[in-house]
Scaffold this motif. Structure first.
Motif, PDB file in Angstrom:
ATOM      1  N   ILE A  10       0.820  -1.172   0.019  1.00  0.00           N
ATOM      2  CA  ILE A  10      -0.121  -0.171  -0.118  1.00  0.00           C
ATOM      3  C   ILE A  10       0.795   1.278   0.102  1.00  0.00           C
ATOM      4  O   ILE A  10       1.699   1.231   0.698  1.00  0.00           O
ATOM      5  N   LYS A  11       0.682   2.243  -0.904  1.00  0.00           N
ATOM      6  CA  LYS A  11       1.172   3.612  -0.927  1.00  0.00           C
ATOM      7  C   LYS A  11       0.098   4.629  -0.965  1.00  0.00           C
ATOM      8  O   LYS A  11      -0.784   4.431  -1.647  1.00  0.00           O
ATOM      9  N   GLN A  12       0.287   5.827  -0.422  1.00  0.00           N
ATOM     10  CA  GLN A  12      -0.533   6.776  -0.453  1.00  0.00           C
ATOM     11  C   GLN A  12      -0.199   7.470  -1.738  1.00  0.00           C
ATOM     12  O   GLN A  12       0.975   7.767  -2.155  1.00  0.00           O
ATOM     13  N   LEU A  13      -1.382   7.878  -2.400  1.00  0.00           N
ATOM     14  CA  LEU A  13      -0.981   8.713  -3.509  1.00  0.00           C
ATOM     15  C   LEU A  13      -0.633  10.207  -3.392  1.00  0.00           C
ATOM     16  O   LEU A  13      -1.234  10.566  -2.592  1.00  0.00           O
ATOM     17  N   GLN A  14       0.116  10.762  -4.291  1.00  0.00           N
ATOM     18  CA  GLN A  14       0.583  12.199  -4.161  1.00  0.00           C
ATOM     19  C   GLN A  14      -0.644  13.108  -4.962  1.00  0.00           C
ATOM     20  O   GLN A  14      -0.921  12.467  -5.974  1.00  0.00           O
ATOM     21  N   GLY A  15      -0.741  14.093  -4.533  1.00  0.00           N
ATOM     22  CA  GLY A  15      -1.622  15.193  -5.427  1.00  0.00           C
ATOM     23  C   GLY A  15      -2.848  14.769  -5.316  1.00  0.00           C
ATOM     24  O   GLY A  15      -3.660  15.771  -5.837  1.00  0.00           O
ATOM     25  N   HIS A  16      -3.373  14.063  -4.118  1.00  0.00           N
ATOM     26  CA  HIS A  16      -4.833  13.946  -4.243  1.00  0.00           C
ATOM     27  C   HIS A  16      -4.829  14.419  -2.477  1.00  0.00           C
ATOM     28  O   HIS A  16      -4.178  13.555  -1.640  1.00  0.00           O
ATOM     29  N   GLY A  17      -5.654  15.231  -1.941  1.00  0.00           N
ATOM     30  CA  GLY A  17      -5.913  15.702  -0.743  1.00  0.00           C
ATOM     31  C   GLY A  17      -6.929  14.841   0.062  1.00  0.00           C
ATOM     32  O   GLY A  17      -6.985  15.095   1.267  1.00  0.00           O
ATOM     33  N   ASP A  18      -7.575  13.976  -0.595  1.00  0.00           N
ATOM     34  CA  ASP A  18      -8.457  13.074   0.102  1.00  0.00           C
ATOM     35  C   ASP A  18      -8.290  11.885   0.683  1.00  0.00           C
ATOM     36  O   ASP A  18      -9.001  10.893   1.168  1.00  0.00           O
ATOM     37  N   GLY A  19      -6.804  11.469   0.571  1.00  0.00           N
ATOM     38  CA  GLY A  19      -6.208  10.186   1.284  1.00  0.00           C
ATOM     39  C   GLY A  19      -6.159   9.205   0.561  1.00  0.00           C
ATOM     40  O   GLY A  19      -6.413   7.983   1.017  1.00  0.00           O
ATOM     41  N   ARG A  20      -6.517   9.277  -0.743  1.00  0.00           N
ATOM     42  CA  ARG A  20      -6.389   8.106  -1.647  1.00  0.00           C
ATOM     43  C   ARG A  20      -5.144   7.374  -1.561  1.00  0.00           C
ATOM     44  O   ARG A  20      -3.845   7.947  -1.290  1.00  0.00           O
ATOM     45  N   CYS A  21      -5.217   6.011  -1.564  1.00  0.00           N
ATOM     46  CA  CYS A  21      -4.153   5.188  -1.527  1.00  0.00           C
ATOM     47  C   CYS A  21      -4.282   4.199  -2.797  1.00  0.00           C
ATOM     48  O   CYS A  21      -5.431   3.928  -3.459  1.00  0.00           O
ATOM     49  N   ARG A  22      -3.023   3.389  -3.000  1.00  0.00           N
ATOM     50  CA  ARG A  22      -3.089   2.278  -4.083  1.00  0.00           C
ATOM     51  C   ARG A  22      -2.529   0.978  -3.454  1.00  0.00           C
ATOM     52  O   ARG A  22      -1.700   0.901  -2.456  1.00  0.00           O
ATOM     53  N   LEU A  23      -3.245  -0.080  -3.954  1.00  0.00           N
ATOM     54  CA  LEU A  23      -2.984  -1.384  -3.364  1.00  0.00           C
ATOM     55  C   LEU A  23      -2.235  -2.283  -4.595  1.00  0.00           C
ATOM     56  O   LEU A  23      -2.967  -2.056  -5.601  1.00  0.00           O
ATOM     57  N   ARG A  24      -1.080  -2.500  -4.744  1.00  0.00           N
ATOM     58  CA  ARG A  24      -0.738  -3.518  -5.727  1.00  0.00           C
ATOM     59  C   ARG A  24      -0.709  -4.935  -5.518  1.00  0.00           C
ATOM     60  O   ARG A  24      -0.490  -5.553  -4.305  1.00  0.00           O
ATOM     61  N   LYS A  25      -1.425  -5.641  -6.621  1.00  0.00           N
ATOM     62  CA  LYS A  25      -1.339  -6.975  -6.697  1.00  0.00           C
ATOM     63  C   LYS A  25      -1.021  -7.449  -7.747  1.00  0.00           C
ATOM     64  O   LYS A  25      -1.818  -7.403  -8.723  1.00  0.00           O
ATOM     65  N   GLY A  26       0.267  -7.724  -8.147  1.00  0.00           N
ATOM     66  CA  GLY A  26       0.623  -8.177  -9.556  1.00  0.00           C
ATOM     67  C   GLY A  26       0.860  -7.014 -10.539  1.00  0.00           C
ATOM     68  O   GLY A  26       1.214  -5.956 -10.057  1.00  0.00           O
ATOM     69  N   GLY A  27       0.078  -7.180 -11.591  1.00  0.00           N
ATOM     70  CA  GLY A  27      -0.185  -6.289 -12.539  1.00  0.00           C
ATOM     71  C   GLY A  27      -1.244  -5.076 -12.396  1.00  0.00           C
ATOM     72  O   GLY A  27      -1.558  -4.098 -13.083  1.00  0.00           O
TER      73      GLY A  27
END
Length: 90
Positions: A40-57
């Motif tokens: 999990i990493k928090q996305l930059q440039g979004h002030g609403d606390g969006r994150c991404r989950l990486r699962k393979g591709g």
């Protein structure tokens, strides 16, 4: 914890093959644990606390939302979008 899916995210998940669909759903369920599991990493440039989950591709964009309903605090995991790693951030 509740899990809500955006319409576009549920469309993508339903279009995946069954093996990949199970992998993604298991990874999303891991986000509801304390502490959340996964890459999990928090996305930059979004002030609403969006994150991404990486699962393979595949990447799952999500955020945690707190709501107060009938004097109870409910935490909701909102899945914003699901897609391939090259296309999801556009």
């Amino acid at each position: 914890m509740n899990i809500e899916y955006a319409k576009s995210a549920s469309k993508v998940i339903n279009s995946l093959d069954s093996k990949t669909k199970q992998r993604i759903k298991k990874a999303i369920e891991g986000l509801t644990e304390i502490p959340p599991k996964g890459d999990i990493k928090q996305l930059q440039g979004h002030g609403d606390g969006r994150c991404r989950l990486r699962k393979g591709g595949i990447r799952v964009l999500f955020k945690f939302v707190n709501a107060k309903v009938n004097e109870k605090h409910i935490k909701t995991l909102y899945i914003i979008d699901v897609g391939a790693r090259g296309d999801i951030y556009k």
